[in-house]
Design a protein around this motif. Structure first.
Motif, PDB file in Angstrom:
ATOM      1  N   PHE A 278       0.828  -1.209   0.000  1.00  0.00           N
ATOM      2  CA  PHE A 278       0.000   0.000   0.000  1.00  0.00           C
ATOM      3  C   PHE A 278       0.862   1.259   0.000  1.00  0.00           C
ATOM      4  CE2 PHE A 278      -3.370  -2.900   0.635  1.00  0.00           C
ATOM      5  CZ  PHE A 278      -4.553  -2.241   0.371  1.00  0.00           C
ATOM      6  N   ASP A 279       2.056   1.185   0.564  1.00  0.00           N
ATOM      7  CA  ASP A 279       2.950   2.331   0.502  1.00  0.00           C
ATOM      8  C   ASP A 279       3.447   2.552  -0.928  1.00  0.00           C
ATOM      9  OD1 ASP A 279       4.241   4.450   2.014  1.00  0.00           O
ATOM     10  OD2 ASP A 279       6.134   3.435   1.563  1.00  0.00           O
ATOM     11  N   LYS A 280       3.685   1.468  -1.653  1.00  0.00           N
ATOM     12  CA  LYS A 280       4.046   1.602  -3.067  1.00  0.00           C
ATOM     13  C   LYS A 280       2.902   2.241  -3.854  1.00  0.00           C
ATOM     14  CE  LYS A 280       7.020  -2.524  -3.272  1.00  0.00           C
ATOM     15  NZ  LYS A 280       7.114  -3.909  -3.808  1.00  0.00           N
ATOM     16  N   VAL A 281       1.682   1.832  -3.540  1.00  0.00           N
ATOM     17  CA  VAL A 281       0.519   2.420  -4.211  1.00  0.00           C
ATOM     18  C   VAL A 281       0.441   3.912  -3.914  1.00  0.00           C
ATOM     19  CG1 VAL A 281      -1.998   2.363  -4.413  1.00  0.00           C
ATOM     20  CG2 VAL A 281      -0.729   0.220  -4.137  1.00  0.00           C
ATOM     21  N   ARG A 282       0.650   4.264  -2.648  1.00  0.00           N
ATOM     22  CA  ARG A 282       0.623   5.681  -2.261  1.00  0.00           C
ATOM     23  C   ARG A 282       1.668   6.481  -3.035  1.00  0.00           C
ATOM     24  NH1 ARG A 282       3.692   8.747   0.229  1.00  0.00           N
ATOM     25  NH2 ARG A 282       5.026   7.049   0.972  1.00  0.00           N
ATOM     26  N   GLN A 283       2.882   5.953  -3.133  1.00  0.00           N
ATOM     27  CA  GLN A 283       3.935   6.651  -3.868  1.00  0.00           C
ATOM     28  C   GLN A 283       3.567   6.825  -5.337  1.00  0.00           C
ATOM     29  OE1 GLN A 283       7.869   4.940  -3.143  1.00  0.00           O
ATOM     30  NE2 GLN A 283       7.186   4.257  -1.121  1.00  0.00           N
ATOM     31  N   ARG A 284       2.961   5.814  -5.911  1.00  0.00           N
ATOM     32  CA  ARG A 284       2.546   5.905  -7.315  1.00  0.00           C
ATOM     33  C   ARG A 284       1.472   6.989  -7.485  1.00  0.00           C
ATOM     34  NH1 ARG A 284       2.292   2.756 -12.165  1.00  0.00           N
ATOM     35  NH2 ARG A 284       3.828   1.329 -11.295  1.00  0.00           N
ATOM     36  N   ILE A 285       0.536   7.029  -6.556  1.00  0.00           N
ATOM     37  CA  ILE A 285      -0.506   8.052  -6.617  1.00  0.00           C
ATOM     38  C   ILE A 285       0.099   9.442  -6.464  1.00  0.00           C
ATOM     39  CG2 ILE A 285      -2.535   8.979  -5.421  1.00  0.00           C
ATOM     40  CD1 ILE A 285      -3.270   6.079  -4.700  1.00  0.00           C
ATOM     41  N   ASP A 286       1.043   9.602  -5.530  1.00  0.00           N
ATOM     42  CA  ASP A 286       1.690  10.901  -5.329  1.00  0.00           C
ATOM     43  C   ASP A 286       2.397  11.371  -6.590  1.00  0.00           C
ATOM     44  OD1 ASP A 286       0.785  11.016  -2.759  1.00  0.00           O
ATOM     45  OD2 ASP A 286       2.690  10.488  -1.812  1.00  0.00           O
ATOM     46  N   ASN A 287       3.083  10.461  -7.258  1.00  0.00           N
ATOM     47  CA  ASN A 287       3.776  10.825  -8.500  1.00  0.00           C
ATOM     48  C   ASN A 287       2.781  11.283  -9.567  1.00  0.00           C
ATOM     49  OD1 ASN A 287       6.269  10.198  -7.405  1.00  0.00           O
ATOM     50  ND2 ASN A 287       6.255   8.096  -8.182  1.00  0.00           N
ATOM     51  N   ARG A 288       1.652  10.565  -9.639  1.00  0.00           N
ATOM     52  CA  ARG A 288       0.631  10.923 -10.625  1.00  0.00           C
ATOM     53  C   ARG A 288       0.024  12.286 -10.297  1.00  0.00           C
ATOM     54  NH1 ARG A 288      -5.224   9.225 -11.461  1.00  0.00           N
ATOM     55  NH2 ARG A 288      -5.521   9.101 -13.720  1.00  0.00           N
ATOM     56  N   ALA A 289      -0.253  12.515  -9.009  1.00  0.00           N
ATOM     57  CA  ALA A 289      -0.846  13.786  -8.601  1.00  0.00           C
ATOM     58  C   ALA A 289       0.115  14.944  -8.845  1.00  0.00           C
ATOM     59  CB  ALA A 289      -1.245  13.717  -7.126  1.00  0.00           C
ATOM     60  N   GLN A 290       1.391  14.760  -8.517  1.00  0.00           N
ATOM     61  CA  GLN A 290       2.382  15.822  -8.729  1.00  0.00           C
ATOM     62  C   GLN A 290       2.532  16.154 -10.206  1.00  0.00           C
ATOM     63  OE1 GLN A 290       5.904  14.329  -6.803  1.00  0.00           O
ATOM     64  NE2 GLN A 290       4.956  14.378  -4.761  1.00  0.00           N
ATOM     65  N   THR A 291       2.507  15.140 -11.035  1.00  0.00           N
ATOM     66  CA  THR A 291       2.597  15.368 -12.476  1.00  0.00           C
ATOM     67  C   THR A 291       1.399  16.172 -12.966  1.00  0.00           C
ATOM     68  OG1 THR A 291       3.832  13.316 -12.807  1.00  0.00           O
ATOM     69  CG2 THR A 291       2.715  14.236 -14.732  1.00  0.00           C
ATOM     70  N   GLU A 292       0.221  15.845 -12.442  1.00  0.00           N
ATOM     71  CA  GLU A 292      -0.986  16.540 -12.868  1.00  0.00           C
ATOM     72  C   GLU A 292      -1.009  17.981 -12.356  1.00  0.00           C
ATOM     73  OE1 GLU A 292      -4.714  17.299 -14.616  1.00  0.00           O
ATOM     74  OE2 GLU A 292      -3.062  15.899 -15.023  1.00  0.00           O
ATOM     75  N   VAL A 293      -0.535  18.204 -11.118  1.00  0.00           N
ATOM     76  CA  VAL A 293      -0.460  19.570 -10.594  1.00  0.00           C
ATOM     77  C   VAL A 293       0.462  20.415 -11.468  1.00  0.00           C
ATOM     78  CG1 VAL A 293       0.403  20.986  -8.683  1.00  0.00           C
ATOM     79  CG2 VAL A 293      -1.038  18.992  -8.214  1.00  0.00           C
ATOM     80  N   LYS A 294       1.595  19.848 -11.809  1.00  0.00           N
ATOM     81  CA  LYS A 294       2.549  20.563 -12.666  1.00  0.00           C
ATOM     82  C   LYS A 294       1.920  20.892 -14.014  1.00  0.00           C
ATOM     83  CE  LYS A 294       7.162  20.128 -14.710  1.00  0.00           C
ATOM     84  NZ  LYS A 294       8.364  19.251 -14.842  1.00  0.00           N
ATOM     85  N   ARG A 295       1.208  19.936 -14.586  1.00  0.00           N
ATOM     86  CA  ARG A 295       0.585  20.158 -15.897  1.00  0.00           C
ATOM     87  C   ARG A 295      -0.444  21.296 -15.817  1.00  0.00           C
ATOM     88  NH1 ARG A 295      -3.792  19.455 -18.667  1.00  0.00           N
ATOM     89  NH2 ARG A 295      -4.923  18.608 -16.879  1.00  0.00           N
ATOM     90  N   ARG A 296      -1.231  21.288 -14.745  1.00  0.00           N
ATOM     91  CA  ARG A 296      -2.277  22.312 -14.636  1.00  0.00           C
ATOM     92  C   ARG A 296      -1.685  23.697 -14.411  1.00  0.00           C
ATOM     93  NH1 ARG A 296      -7.456  19.648 -11.388  1.00  0.00           N
ATOM     94  NH2 ARG A 296      -7.555  17.713 -12.604  1.00  0.00           N
ATOM     95  N   LYS A 297      -0.622  23.755 -13.611  1.00  0.00           N
ATOM     96  CA  LYS A 297       0.021  25.055 -13.386  1.00  0.00           C
ATOM     97  C   LYS A 297       0.604  25.591 -14.686  1.00  0.00           C
ATOM     98  CE  LYS A 297       1.221  24.644  -8.492  1.00  0.00           C
ATOM     99  NZ  LYS A 297       2.303  24.563  -7.497  1.00  0.00           N
ATOM    100  N   GLU A 298       1.211  24.718 -15.468  1.00  0.00           N
ATOM    101  CA  GLU A 298       1.757  25.156 -16.759  1.00  0.00           C
ATOM    102  C   GLU A 298       0.646  25.614 -17.677  1.00  0.00           C
ATOM    103  OE1 GLU A 298       3.920  21.778 -18.109  1.00  0.00           O
ATOM    104  OE2 GLU A 298       5.692  22.185 -16.888  1.00  0.00           O
ATOM    105  N   ALA A 299      -0.491  24.923 -17.637  1.00  0.00           N
ATOM    106  CA  ALA A 299      -1.614  25.314 -18.486  1.00  0.00           C
ATOM    107  C   ALA A 299      -2.152  26.686 -18.064  1.00  0.00           C
ATOM    108  CB  ALA A 299      -2.713  24.256 -18.410  1.00  0.00           C
ATOM    109  N   GLN A 300      -2.224  26.935 -16.743  1.00  0.00           N
ATOM    110  CA  GLN A 300      -2.690  28.223 -16.248  1.00  0.00           C
ATOM    111  C   GLN A 300      -1.738  29.347 -16.648  1.00  0.00           C
ATOM    112  OE1 GLN A 300      -3.227  27.725 -12.029  1.00  0.00           O
ATOM    113  NE2 GLN A 300      -5.324  26.939 -12.235  1.00  0.00           N
ATOM    114  N   SER A 301      -0.443  29.110 -16.517  1.00  0.00           N
ATOM    115  CA  SER A 301       0.532  30.157 -16.854  1.00  0.00           C
ATOM    116  C   SER A 301       0.510  30.470 -18.348  1.00  0.00           C
ATOM    117  CB  SER A 301       1.938  29.711 -16.445  1.00  0.00           C
ATOM    118  OG  SER A 301       2.341  28.548 -17.148  1.00  0.00           O
ATOM    119  N   ASN A 302       0.221  29.480 -19.155  1.00  0.00           N
ATOM    120  CA  ASN A 302       0.160  29.697 -20.607  1.00  0.00           C
ATOM    121  C   ASN A 302      -1.084  30.506 -20.998  1.00  0.00           C
ATOM    122  OD1 ASN A 302       2.523  28.294 -21.050  1.00  0.00           O
ATOM    123  ND2 ASN A 302       1.476  26.327 -21.399  1.00  0.00           N
TER     124      ASN A 302
END
Length: 501
Positions: free
Chosen positions: A476-500
């Motif tokens: 379950f800790d591996k699952v959590r880490q995978r989710i965190d990576n996915r969430a961080q990637t999505e946050v970054k994508r949205r911030k870049e979209a907002q700045s553009n």
């Protein structure tokens, strides 16, 4: 950054004993593996030894486990073990079956005649006039679906009491005398189980206690063994629950809802692993239950050495043979069978949806074989993501309908668009559950670690329970880490979209 959907923790919850009550009976249907081809196993059982003294009192487990004469007993009963296989010691007092010579797919490893098989439904019909009061009591206790487990337990006790007069005497001597199952755990050990495992352990104990009372209903019948104490009763219960498999009942007398356990002596020596390398062949048309290789199997370094013919094969030159005991639920393996399988490729996500809609069920929310996490890297099944997103989309009914329509029509590209759009929301929602579950396992591990060595020595199953909890925590800790990576990637994508913009 504002989220398009409100992240929720209400769509799925960590399972608790109360949440599991309706699921326990379903789990009990599957608490041993079901062979790929089912069929009735009618056979001849030994006659009642009615002349046996009813004063014969068996109150304790006799002797230690003894498999030394199991092969002899097998030969006497026309059980055929392939010369390419043998019984092997695994760990401690545990045994299994190993392959000692490379063999081809579908090669027969073991063949057990039907007249050696203990079939609970056949026994029920044979002894019904004696069993009826006990079965009525079990039905009134709400455990009708488990009644045939009781029937098989009665037979085990009966044959055990016959000692050397039983056809199955030497097989009974080969059985384990102690178990690590949930019903055997003491209060300290139970207190270290996570909720799902605790619910299963409590259900096993409930069954056993009801069976004990039902057994007293058999007094004054020739199948009753006087003064069966807790030790012997618990042993027989464990034999039934750990060493048989279950068929869905196919009956013409109104008992279709009962699960039908059978024991295949010698076949019960196969241990569990996923994926299995042995499968069962069984049918009404067969005179035996056959265990065959699931694929070509190579024994490393195996060769014919004429200088050592007739001597024992080297243990290093063997391959363990395994069956599948069913759905990969580690809590079930621990509490019903008494082991921790750390080799399983997937584990159940423990996501439970309350009062799921037909649409959620179509998406697979109740299919525990699909609601899983990959053990190697924490991978999350598509079914899990689909169910999480569908629940979140209740806030946008039109999109929820479109998403479900894409699922029904098999439009994977359309579904993927929704998953991309709401990747952050579904990630954060699932993370709430995953993190809470992982922390729960971690806390149970720490609870055991904080105990003194002397205290742990008093409770021998704590090490097994700790390994179970730590195994699940890592996943379950591996699952959590995978989710965190996915969430961080999505946050970054949205911030870049907002700045553009």
């Amino acid at each position: 950054m504002k989220l398009p959907l409100k992240v929720t923790t209400g769509c799925c919850t960590i399972m608790t004993c109360f949440h599991l009550l309706n699921m326990i009976m379903m789990i009990e249907h599957c608490n041993a593996f079901i062979p790929p081809a089912s069929g009735s196993l009618l056979h001849q059982c030994s006659e009642l030894a009615c002349s046996q003294s009813q004063n014969n009192e068996i109150t304790t487990i006799q002797s230690n486990r003894d498999i030394s004469l199991l092969n002899q007993w097998a030969n006497e009963n026309k059980i055929r073990l392939s010369p390419s296989a043998k019984i092997s010691l695994t760990t401690g007092d545990d045994y299994g079956i190993s392959l000692i010579k490379s063999s081809k797919k579908y090669e027969s490893i073991l063949s057990v005649p039907k007249d050696v098989v203990m079939d609970s439904e056949y026994i029920r019909r044979e002894w019904y006039e004696y069993l009826e009061p006990a079965l009525d009591y079990i039905r009134e206790s709400g455990l009708h679906e488990s009644a045939l487990n009781f029937v098989l337990m009665v037979r085990i006790l009966y044959e055990y009491n016959l000692e050397r007069d039983s056809r199955w005497y030497l097989w009974i001597q080969s059985l384990p005398k102690t178990f690590n199952t949930g019903v055997c755990m003491d209060d300290v050990e139970l207190d270290c189980l996570p909720p799902f495992a605790l619910a299963l352990a409590n259900f096993e104990r409930q069954q056993w206690e009801v069976f004990q009372k039902a057994y007293e209903k058999l007094q004054e019948t020739p199948i009753f063994v006087n003064r069966v104490n807790d030790e012997l009763s618990l042993w027989a219960f464990n034999v039934v629950m750990t060493r048989c498999w279950r068929y869905a009942q196919d009956s013409d007398d109104g008992d279709d809802d009962m699960v039908r356990p059978i024991v295949v002596p010698f076949g019960d020596m196969f241990n569990h692993k996923e994926p299995p390398n042995v499968v069962v062949k069984d049918s009404d048309l067969f005179d035996s239950v056959d265990f065959v290789l699931a694929s070509d199997t190579v024994v490393p370094n195996h060769h014919h050495d004429h200088h050592h013919q007739g001597q024992e094969e080297n243990e290093e030159h063997s391959v363990g043979l395994f069956l599948s005991y069913g759905l990969t639920n580690p809590h079930r393996f621990l509490t019903v069978f008494g082991f921790c399988d750390e080799s399983m490729p997937e584990v159940f996500s423990q996501l439970l949806f309350h009062n799921p809609t037909p649409e959620l069920i179509d998406l697979g929310c109740n299919d525990r074989s699909k609601m899983v996490y990959r053990t190697s890297d924490g991978g999350i099944s598509t079914t899990v993501w689909d169910c999480i997103l569908y629940t979140l989309l209740a806030q946008v009914p039109s999109e929820q309908e479109e998403f479900y329509s894409a699922h029904i029509t098999g439009n994977m590209e359309e579904k993927l668009k929704f998953h991309r759009k709401y990747a952050l929301e579904e990630s954060l929602t699932l993370r709430n559950h995953v993190e809470a579950t992982a922390n729960e396992f971690r806390d149970f591990v720490r609870k055991i670690d904080f105990m003194s060595e002397d205290e742990r020595a008093l409770h021998p199953r704590l090490e097994l329970i700790r390994r179970h909890n730590h195994f699940l925590y890592r996943i379950f800790d591996k699952v959590r880490q995978r989710i965190d990576n996915r969430a961080q990637t999505e946050v970054k994508r949205r911030k870049e979209a907002q700045s553009n913009n």
